[in-house]
Design a protein around this motif. Structure first.
Motif: not given
Lengths: 267, 279, 336
Positions: A181, B52-57, B81, C72, C74, C252, C254, C261
């Motif tokens: 982050r 969260a698409f773009g960040e992960g699971e 994150r 994917y 978005m 991930e 993106a 992924r």
């Protein structure tokens, strides 16, 4: 070797140190780290020309620190690391007793950073002849050829982080590489992830690398990755006239301003 | 030939966002594809991986009851994150969900018994799924008691439901906040969860205890329950280790002989005592 | 179904051409930049002869270090998922040591128990393993302690064993092996009672893996793990070179409009492996991570799948920067 064992035995018996970090016989002639905590087990220690690994990384590891005061069997790489760790305030001036062993087996006790500095002034060590040759070879290549060389080498990287884990200067508890982050550096070991990792690491070692070559030796797939950090280190040396692992009091060249710093790199 | 991609999530629309506590939100999620909704079923205690698409699971339990069809709910705290990215989602946004994964609370085996729920802080969500499941089949169970505590009044989740439960005659609820965490108009209890449980002295006879909370709460509650006569096979909890696949392959949640994602997350105390304390 | 045939060195060389013509990619240990690596070869001459085995295992041919699981696109209020199918070429793994070949059995188990992993399977189904028995071993080898051996057929579709009089014994072990042989049946001759053992390396067992597994439950709180792991520097080299280690991470990647992924190798020896976002770490000490590695391979896995998750290849020991010799450590545990 006998002198070393005798010294270690004595130090442990008298309680002057609680652990002697040294080398022992490993698989097929390999010399590997060992941690001698009793006078009786000093017999495990060995010293010969195969003792090339840099043991200084253990000085900042919590598992080893909890033993108490350490002595460390020291080749020049260990001594340079020790000074740099003191300079970076990771070790106190007199926290470690360095046992420098000469080729004839004579053991010199170096109880303070000053003593280490004085010892290194006479016998500085540094990059091996073979590595010097490789560095010079790379320097002679064109930019494109060098790029090809590194691309090809870094393609092999599996991101096991052995280079980072073996480096005495990679003592950070929370490494930038593990920060998500934001995700500064791409985690997977694809071309971009590898390039980012190794260039960032080399930059973080510029002005801090003691040129021990441990990262290159640690690499399981044989990438001479130490050439990159050594290059970054020498570049700082050229620009700012100071070298990591030579003095116990050393400002971080890339973090300190001096009025006489060269500004030629700003274009 | 064409095998299914087990890593492909369902697409879910965030239908409702509820602010629960500082940095804690509840999402109601509806399937984007109605067919997925029709085919989807889960058991209380199961969990999922939320994208969260773009960040992960990120992994957390399904906090709603399987008796409520057509949607699932999850409650999470923005910590890393992915959870921060999820927390930034608004109603109408699309996220991913993989699951349901893991075992379940065997509530069918608990029919005709008293149930004692003990929860602390953000650990009420997994128990909420069980509580609503049981309340929706209220006749199947005898006394239902809930002891829930949080650091402060602000940290209590599902405040609106706690009020409902407070008013219902068929559930005994004790809500407590840590000393110093009360507000001037706080009408609930003040004190840590274990002493409150001790005061209530619930009967252990024919009773199942379901406990979930921070380690310190668990540490003090379990011996207490044992003193009250609960046997280790009548005490249940749910674990939440770090996971990546949820399918017993990535190795991350492996604890002892258990994959928490497959053999858990629900364990009895007896089972837990067989595992190394690596959770 | 196993049949034992013979193949001469010249015929084996000819088989390479046949395989190439049949559209098979051949991967074998060969020299690249002064290192022995698994690489695409066209001729037998390219295959490195005098070597134990490459540093990296062949697991990468079915479980790559990085691979896409999905992607994917978005847009506001919309996500479009795209499934992914890896492009796979029929591949012959030539000259795999029996230990490495056996390693695929562990991978098969993990990727296919309970649910099937299509990415692994798509690649795995296109692999034909032509094993090559060992005529030499080193101090890291311990196949015979974990149920294997220098001439073990486990995991190979065809196993070649060098013969003193030249040429190889060719054991055709599976349907895939049979199919490969059938591309050029004339290159093979019937065997005639040759001694398979004649040239095999001698690997003395150091411990016995069932006995080791039986010891583990009683040793969980022993000091031995802290003692053994003192010099461990906590990198992932051992796991990454291991033919059976399967732990992975999902990452991930993106931008604001699209992403993917990715699955990548991970290791239980790395501190971050179990680290929660909250800062809590269920295995915070290196000794706990070392213990997990041993327990997972020789205890938990064995219990679930019926054998150790280790083939005794010794790759981890050779790759370890600080000589964490697995055979030595396991023997020590066994002898406690």
């Amino acid at each position: 070797m006998e002198a070393l064992r005798t010294k270690a035995k004595e130090l442990l018996a008298q309680g002057e140190v609680q652990v002697v970090i040294g080398y022992e016989a490993g698989t097929a002639g390999v010399r590997r780290p060992c941690f001698v905590r009793t006078a009786e087990s000093a017999i495990r220690l060995v010293w010969d020309t195969n003792c090339i690994g840099n043991l200084a990384g253990y000085l900042t590891r919590p598992e080893i620190k909890r033993f108490g005061k350490p002595a460390i069997v020291a080749n020049n790489a260990v001594l340079r690391s020790l000074l740099q760790l003191v300079a970076e305030r990771q070790l106190q001036q007199d926290a470690v007793l360095a046992l420098a062993v000469a080729q004839d087996g004579v053991v010199t006790e170096l109880p303070t950073a000053q003593a280490v500095e004085d010892y290194l002034a006479i016998s500085p060590g540094g990059l091996s002849a073979a590595d010097r040759e490789k560095m010079e070879h790379l320097a002679q290549l064109s930019r494109e050829e060098r790029w090809t060389f590194w691309q090809r080498e870094l393609e092999r990287c599996i991101k096991c982080y052995a280079c980072r884990s073996s480096c005495p200067m990679c003592y950070c508890g929370h490494c930038t590489m593990d920060c998500n982050r934001p995700q500064w550096v791409s985690v997977p070991s694809h071309a971009l992830g590898n390039l980012e990792y190794h260039t960032v690491r080399a930059m973080h070692l510029a002005g801090r690398c003691v040129q021990c070559g441990e990262c290159g030796r640690a690499c399981p797939v044989g990438i001479p990755i130490h050439l990159l950090t050594c290059y970054a280190e020498e570049s700082v040396h050229r620009q700012f006239g100071q070298q990591a692992g030579t003095r116990a009091k050393l400002d971080y060249a890339l973090g300190a301003f001096r009025p006489d710093d060269k500004e030629s790199f700003i274009r | 030939m064409a095998e299914k991609n087990i890593y492909l999530p369902y697409l879910m629309r965030v239908a409702k966002v509820t602010d629960e506590a500082p940095a804690v939100k509840t999402f109601r999620l509806e399937f984007v594809n109605p067919e997925d909704a029709d085919n989807f079923d889960f058991n209380t205690g199961q969990f999922g991986l939320y994208s969260a698409f773009g960040e992960g699971e990120s992994t957390f339990c399904i906090a709603s009851s399987p008796t409520r069809k057509g949607y699932i709910e999850c409650t999470f705290r923005a910590v890393g994150r992915v959870t921060h990215a999820l927390a930034a989602k608004e109603e109408g946004d699309i996220i991913g969900f993989r699951g349901p994964y893991g075992n379940l609370f065997p509530i069918e085996e608990w029919r005709g018994k008293n149930l004692l729920f003990v929860a602390g802080g953000i650990a009420l969500p997994p128990l909420r799924s069980v509580i609503w499941n049981c309340l929706d089949q209220r006749d199947g169970f005898r006394d239902i008691t809930v002891v829930y505590g949080a650091r402060s009044v602000a940290d209590l989740v599902y405040k609106y439901e706690l009020r409902d439960w407070q008013e219902r005659a068929d559930i005994d609820l004790a809500v407590t906040v840590d000393p110093g965490g009360e507000t001037h108009d706080w009408k609930g209890k003040v004190g840590f969860v274990p002493p409150i449980v001790e005061q209530l002295a619930p009967r252990s006879e024919n009773t199942i205890a379901i406990v979930c909370g921070p380690p310190i709460m668990i540490k003090h509650t379990l011996p207490l329950l044992e003193t009250l006569g609960f046997t280790s096979d009548c005490i249940y909890t749910t674990l939440e280790n770090r996971m990546k696949c949820g399918l017993g392959k990535c190795g991350r949640c492996n604890t002892g002989r258990s994959f928490i994602c497959k053999d858990g997350p629900v364990y009895t105390l007896a089972q837990l005592q067989e595992l190394p304390a690596e959770y | 179904m196993a049949t034992t045939l013979k193949i001469s060195a010249a015929s084996l060389a000819a088989l390479f051409a046949v395989l190439g013509d049949a559209g098979r990619r051949i991967l074998g240990p060969a020299e690249v930049d002064g290192r022995i690596e698994l690489k695409a070869v066209r001729t037998l001459a390219e295959v490195a002869g005098d070597q134990i085995q490459p540093v990296l295992s062949a697991k990468e041919t079915a479980f790559p270090r990085v691979e896409r699981l999905l992607s994917y696109r978005m847009a506001p209020g919309k996500v479009e998922l795209q499934d992914y199918d890896p492009e796979v070429q029929p591949t012959v793994l030539f000259g795999l040591r029996p230990c490495e070949a056996a390693g695929f059995n562990s991978l098969d188990a993990v990727f296919n128990w309970d649910t099937r992993d299509k990415f692994f399977n798509a690649r795995r189904e296109q692999l034909t393993v032509v094993g090559l028995s060992c005529t030499q071993a080193d101090d890291a080898c311990f196949c015979t302690s974990v149920g294997g051996g220098p001439g073990s057929t486990k995991g190979s579709d065809i196993l070649l064993t060098p013969l003193p009089e030249g040429g190889y014994l060719a054991e055709i072990l599976t349907e895939r092996g049979e199919a490969l042989k059938d591309l050029a049946p004339a290159l093979f001759q019937p065997a005639n009672g040759e001694d398979k053992e004649a040239m095999l390396a001698k690997v003395e067992p150091s411990f016995e893996h069932q006995g080791l597994a039986a010891k583990l439950p009683g040793l969980f709180t022993s000091d031995i793990w802290a003692e053994q792991s003192l010099r461990c520097i906590g990198c992932g080299a051992c796991a990454f070179v291991c033919p059976t280690c399967v732990c992975f991470d999902i990452q991930e990647e993106a931008d604001t409009k699209q992403g993917q992924r990715l699955r990548c190798w991970d290791s239980c020896g790395l501190r971050q492996f179990t680290l929660h976002a909250s800062g809590h770490n269920p295995r915070s000490a290196q000794s706990e991570r070392w213990r997990q590695r041993i327990y997972h391979k020789f205890g938990y896995f064995a219990e679930r799948f019926g054998g150790p998750m280790c083939v005794g290849c010794g790759k981890c020991s050779r790759a370890c920067p600080v000589d964490m010799n697995l055979k030595e450590h396991l023997t020590q545990v066994y002898e406690v």
